[in-house]
Enzyme design. Structure first.
Site, PDB file in Angstrom:
ATOM      1  N   SER A   1      12.356 -14.481 -19.189  1.00 30.91           N
ATOM      2  CA  SER A   1      11.273 -15.251 -18.595  1.00 30.91           C
ATOM      3  C   SER A   1      11.369 -16.679 -19.129  1.00 30.91           C
ATOM      4  O   SER A   1      12.447 -17.254 -19.207  1.00 30.91           O
ATOM      5  CB  SER A   1       9.925 -14.604 -18.906  1.00 30.91           C
ATOM      6  OG  SER A   1       8.862 -15.326 -18.316  1.00 30.91           O
ATOM      7  N   SER A   2      10.257 -17.258 -19.514  1.00 26.50           N
ATOM      8  CA  SER A   2      10.218 -18.633 -19.995  1.00 26.50           C
ATOM      9  C   SER A   2       8.837 -18.909 -20.553  1.00 26.50           C
ATOM     10  O   SER A   2       7.851 -18.256 -20.160  1.00 26.50           O
ATOM     11  CB  SER A   2      10.505 -19.607 -18.843  1.00 26.50           C
ATOM     12  OG  SER A   2      10.189 -20.941 -19.205  1.00 26.50           O
TER      13      SER A   2
ATOM     14  N   ASN B   1      19.076 -12.256 -16.199  1.00 32.16           N
ATOM     15  CA  ASN B   1      19.043 -13.625 -16.703  1.00 32.16           C
ATOM     16  C   ASN B   1      19.019 -14.704 -15.621  1.00 32.16           C
ATOM     17  O   ASN B   1      18.618 -15.823 -15.894  1.00 32.16           O
ATOM     18  CB  ASN B   1      20.266 -13.851 -17.612  1.00 32.16           C
ATOM     19  CG  ASN B   1      20.462 -15.299 -17.986  1.00 32.16           C
ATOM     20  OD1 ASN B   1      19.650 -15.882 -18.696  1.00 32.16           O
ATOM     21  ND2 ASN B   1      21.537 -15.905 -17.495  1.00 32.16           N
TER      22      ASN B   1
ATOM     23  N   LYS C   1       8.146 -16.582 -13.337  1.00 36.42           N
ATOM     24  CA  LYS C   1       8.470 -16.221 -14.717  1.00 36.42           C
ATOM     25  C   LYS C   1       7.318 -15.421 -15.329  1.00 36.42           C
ATOM     26  O   LYS C   1       7.537 -14.480 -16.091  1.00 36.42           O
ATOM     27  CB  LYS C   1       8.768 -17.466 -15.544  1.00 36.42           C
ATOM     28  CG  LYS C   1      10.112 -18.113 -15.220  1.00 36.42           C
ATOM     29  CD  LYS C   1      11.287 -17.153 -15.422  1.00 36.42           C
ATOM     30  CE  LYS C   1      12.617 -17.832 -15.290  1.00 36.42           C
ATOM     31  NZ  LYS C   1      13.758 -16.885 -15.367  1.00 36.42           N
TER      32      LYS C   1
ATOM     33  N   ASP D   1      26.394 -12.940  -5.731  1.00 36.06           N
ATOM     34  CA  ASP D   1      25.199 -13.711  -5.414  1.00 36.06           C
ATOM     35  C   ASP D   1      23.995 -12.803  -5.623  1.00 36.06           C
ATOM     36  O   ASP D   1      23.791 -11.836  -4.877  1.00 36.06           O
ATOM     37  CB  ASP D   1      25.256 -14.212  -3.967  1.00 36.06           C
ATOM     38  CG  ASP D   1      24.051 -15.070  -3.592  1.00 36.06           C
ATOM     39  OD1 ASP D   1      23.119 -15.195  -4.407  1.00 36.06           O
ATOM     40  OD2 ASP D   1      24.042 -15.601  -2.466  1.00 36.06           O
TER      41      ASP D   1
ATOM     42  N   TYR E   1       8.658 -21.761 -10.235  1.00 41.62           N
ATOM     43  CA  TYR E   1       9.378 -21.315 -11.436  1.00 41.62           C
ATOM     44  C   TYR E   1       8.430 -20.641 -12.430  1.00 41.62           C
ATOM     45  O   TYR E   1       8.647 -19.488 -12.826  1.00 41.62           O
ATOM     46  CB  TYR E   1      10.071 -22.515 -12.096  1.00 41.62           C
ATOM     47  CG  TYR E   1      10.854 -22.155 -13.341  1.00 41.62           C
ATOM     48  CD1 TYR E   1      12.126 -21.600 -13.247  1.00 41.62           C
ATOM     49  CD2 TYR E   1      10.319 -22.372 -14.608  1.00 41.62           C
ATOM     50  CE1 TYR E   1      12.840 -21.270 -14.393  1.00 41.62           C
ATOM     51  CE2 TYR E   1      11.020 -22.043 -15.762  1.00 41.62           C
ATOM     52  CZ  TYR E   1      12.294 -21.494 -15.645  1.00 41.62           C
ATOM     53  OH  TYR E   1      12.989 -21.159 -16.771  1.00 41.62           O
TER      54      TYR E   1
ATOM     55  N   VAL F   1      16.016 -25.088 -23.617  1.00 41.88           N
ATOM     56  CA  VAL F   1      17.347 -24.767 -24.157  1.00 41.88           C
ATOM     57  C   VAL F   1      18.341 -25.817 -23.676  1.00 41.88           C
ATOM     58  O   VAL F   1      18.461 -26.055 -22.465  1.00 41.88           O
ATOM     59  CB  VAL F   1      17.796 -23.359 -23.717  1.00 41.88           C
ATOM     60  CG1 VAL F   1      19.165 -23.035 -24.320  1.00 41.88           C
ATOM     61  CG2 VAL F   1      16.761 -22.315 -24.124  1.00 41.88           C
TER      62      VAL F   1
END
Length: 252
Positions: free
Chosen positions: A138-139, A91, A156, A64, A152, A184
């Site tokens: 990241s994103s 990730n 990121k 975890d 989120y 994705v």
């Protein structure tokens, strides 16, 4: 191109499915020994068995990421078992999008602190390597304001900032880079769920990408694998956006 991973060890968090699993497979295909973790023991075991059956040298453990002691113990155990660590890929994400206090706390613990704790635990081994590398995921939501602009997107963006700082602080010793994927799509992933449960949002997101599709996990994994590799000797401090031209901002 030889990415020079043969005989090296890489760690990947969240490696049982989606982008993480694709990264594990890509690293292993290049000759690396890959240790990966994810929260669910059954998922880790199934992924490990499938990848080993494909001939990959992979080792899965249920961890975890929000448990700092467990994460640090896993990293140190991997370093001892495999004789060091050459690359880490952070990730894992809580994927907590609505702006509630619970989601802010979960995203901080998992996305942000999970990344920081992985790096801190691995740093002695990475600095001992002749090709130490950190890749954070990241994103595009960390780069521009979109529907995930709450916890989120905020964290990121913070991950990119943190990684840029690492690149400067560790220059000449360990490289640090970020990959920022666009949307994705994979079986069991968030966009498959959105497609089934919120088709309007799915159609809107799909329509924003000029390619007319979402990314496949392996397309993100190739970028991660190159940046983590000894072949990327002089690349550090970059945020590599892999989004099929989804975002429109100019990255200076």
């Amino acid at each position: 191109m030889d990415l020079q991973f043969t005989g090296r060890t890489a760690l990947v968090t969240g490696g049982s499915r989606g982008i993480g699993r694709a990264v594990v497979e890509a690293l292993a295909a290049e000759g690396a020994t890959v240790a990966f973790c994810a929260r669910t023991a059954d998922g880790v075991r199934a992924a490990e068995e499938e990848m080993r059956a494909a001939g990959h040298d992979v080792h899965g453990t249920a961890v975890d990421i929000a448990d700092g002691d467990a994460l640090g113990g896993w990293v140190r155990s991997c370093a001892e078992t495999h004789g060091g660590i050459d690359a880490v890929v952070a990730n894992v994400s809580a994927l907590a999008i609505p702006s509630t206090e619970e989601n802010w706390a979960a995203t901080f613990q998992t996305d942000m602190l999970g990344t920081v704790r992985l790096v801190e635990a691995a740093l002695p081994s990475l600095e001992a390597s002749d090709a130490g590398a950190i890749v954070t995921i990241s994103s595009v939501s960390g780069r521009e304001i979109d529907f995930a602009a709450g916890p989120y997107g905020t964290f990121k963006g913070a991950i990119v900032h943190y990684t840029q700082g690492l690149a400067h602080q560790l220059a000449g010793r360990v490289r640090a880079n970020t990959v920022s994927p666009g949307n994705v799509y994979f079986a069991g992933g968030v966009w498959e769920s959105i497609e089934a449960n919120d088709p309007d949002l799915y159609a809107h997101a799909l329509g924003l990408n000029p390619t007319g599709r979402m990314a496949r996990p392996e397309e993100i994994a190739r970028a991660v694998t190159f940046l983590a590799s000894p072949a990327a000797t002089f690349i550090s401090g970059t945020n590599l956006v892999v989004d099929g031209a989804l975002t429109r901002g100019v990255q200076l």
